[in-house]
Design a protein around this motif. Structure first.
Motif, PDB file in Angstrom:
ATOM      1  N   SER A  18       0.719  -1.047  -0.035  1.00  0.00           N
ATOM      2  CA  SER A  18      -0.019  -0.138   0.156  1.00  0.00           C
ATOM      3  C   SER A  18       0.775   1.286   0.098  1.00  0.00           C
ATOM      4  O   SER A  18       0.452   2.315   0.303  1.00  0.00           O
ATOM      5  CB  SER A  18      -0.916  -0.018   1.163  1.00  0.00           C
ATOM      6  N   THR A  36       2.128   3.321  -2.192  1.00  0.00           N
ATOM      7  CA  THR A  36       1.805   4.309  -3.064  1.00  0.00           C
ATOM      8  C   THR A  36       0.282   4.980  -2.784  1.00  0.00           C
ATOM      9  O   THR A  36       0.078   5.821  -3.581  1.00  0.00           O
ATOM     10  CB  THR A  36       1.980   3.782  -4.566  1.00  0.00           C
ATOM     11  N   TRP A  37      -0.484   4.594  -1.851  1.00  0.00           N
ATOM     12  CA  TRP A  37      -1.837   5.253  -1.535  1.00  0.00           C
ATOM     13  C   TRP A  37      -1.536   6.519  -1.176  1.00  0.00           C
ATOM     14  O   TRP A  37      -0.617   6.954  -0.632  1.00  0.00           O
ATOM     15  CB  TRP A  37      -2.310   4.294  -0.429  1.00  0.00           C
ATOM     16  N   THR A  46      -0.551   8.738  -3.293  1.00  0.00           N
ATOM     17  CA  THR A  46       0.032   9.355  -4.520  1.00  0.00           C
ATOM     18  C   THR A  46      -0.541   8.768  -5.884  1.00  0.00           C
ATOM     19  O   THR A  46      -0.714   9.500  -6.717  1.00  0.00           O
ATOM     20  CB  THR A  46       1.675   9.204  -4.148  1.00  0.00           C
ATOM     21  N   GLN A  47      -0.223   7.737  -5.968  1.00  0.00           N
ATOM     22  CA  GLN A  47      -0.668   6.746  -7.389  1.00  0.00           C
ATOM     23  C   GLN A  47      -2.016   6.435  -7.049  1.00  0.00           C
ATOM     24  O   GLN A  47      -2.748   5.890  -7.906  1.00  0.00           O
ATOM     25  CB  GLN A  47       0.300   5.875  -7.642  1.00  0.00           C
ATOM     26  N   ASN A  48      -2.684   6.222  -5.780  1.00  0.00           N
ATOM     27  CA  ASN A  48      -3.876   5.604  -5.522  1.00  0.00           C
ATOM     28  C   ASN A  48      -4.761   6.660  -4.748  1.00  0.00           C
ATOM     29  O   ASN A  48      -4.189   7.274  -4.007  1.00  0.00           O
ATOM     30  CB  ASN A  48      -3.975   4.479  -4.792  1.00  0.00           C
ATOM     31  N   GLU A  52       7.485   2.759   3.131  1.00  0.00           N
ATOM     32  CA  GLU A  52       7.605   3.468   2.041  1.00  0.00           C
ATOM     33  C   GLU A  52       9.150   3.499   1.763  1.00  0.00           C
ATOM     34  O   GLU A  52       9.910   4.386   2.017  1.00  0.00           O
ATOM     35  CB  GLU A  52       7.329   4.991   2.429  1.00  0.00           C
ATOM     36  N   VAL A  81      10.907   2.490  -6.233  1.00  0.00           N
ATOM     37  CA  VAL A  81       9.843   2.907  -7.088  1.00  0.00           C
ATOM     38  C   VAL A  81       9.369   4.330  -6.740  1.00  0.00           C
ATOM     39  O   VAL A  81       9.487   5.120  -7.727  1.00  0.00           O
ATOM     40  CB  VAL A  81       8.724   1.978  -7.061  1.00  0.00           C
ATOM     41  N   ASN A  82       9.085   4.650  -5.450  1.00  0.00           N
ATOM     42  CA  ASN A  82       8.861   6.090  -5.212  1.00  0.00           C
ATOM     43  C   ASN A  82       9.709   6.538  -4.066  1.00  0.00           C
ATOM     44  O   ASN A  82       9.761   6.025  -3.126  1.00  0.00           O
ATOM     45  CB  ASN A  82       7.390   6.005  -4.445  1.00  0.00           C
ATOM     46  N   THR A 123       4.001  12.465   1.478  1.00  0.00           N
ATOM     47  CA  THR A 123       3.471  11.398   1.660  1.00  0.00           C
ATOM     48  C   THR A 123       3.631  10.598   2.849  1.00  0.00           C
ATOM     49  O   THR A 123       2.878   9.626   2.842  1.00  0.00           O
ATOM     50  CB  THR A 123       3.851  10.478   0.213  1.00  0.00           C
ATOM     51  N   THR A 174      -0.461   6.726   3.600  1.00  0.00           N
ATOM     52  CA  THR A 174      -1.110   5.247   3.535  1.00  0.00           C
ATOM     53  C   THR A 174      -1.836   4.960   4.622  1.00  0.00           C
ATOM     54  O   THR A 174      -2.748   4.443   4.828  1.00  0.00           O
ATOM     55  CB  THR A 174      -0.114   4.179   3.287  1.00  0.00           C
TER      56      THR A 174
END
Length: 70
Positions: free
Chosen positions: A20, A22-23, A25-27, A51, A55-56, A62, A66
């Protein structure tokens, strides 16, 4: 769902884990909630919020997002 003991505790977690990080930011929060519902329906009770993957990059904007969604 296959369950595994968490260390030496009596807690059992699902063999599969819902990622989870990327929740927020991407979701969206709504997408995150839908993913949690689907995971729970499949017997998944283990959610990874780290985190820490390449990838991020970690971002002050951020951090904690999440966890807020969960």
């Amino acid at each position: 769902m296959k369950m595994n003991k968490l260390g030496s505790s009596d807690i059992e977690v699902s063999h599969f884990c819902l990622g989870s990080m990327t929740w927020g930011t991407q979701n969206t929060a709504e997408e995150g909630h839908a993913q949690i519902d689907r995971a729970l329906d499949a017997g998944i009770n283990f959610i990874d919020t780290a985190e820490m993957y390449p990838v991020n990059p970690i971002s002050a904007e951020t951090i904690g997002r999440t966890e807020e969604i969960i």
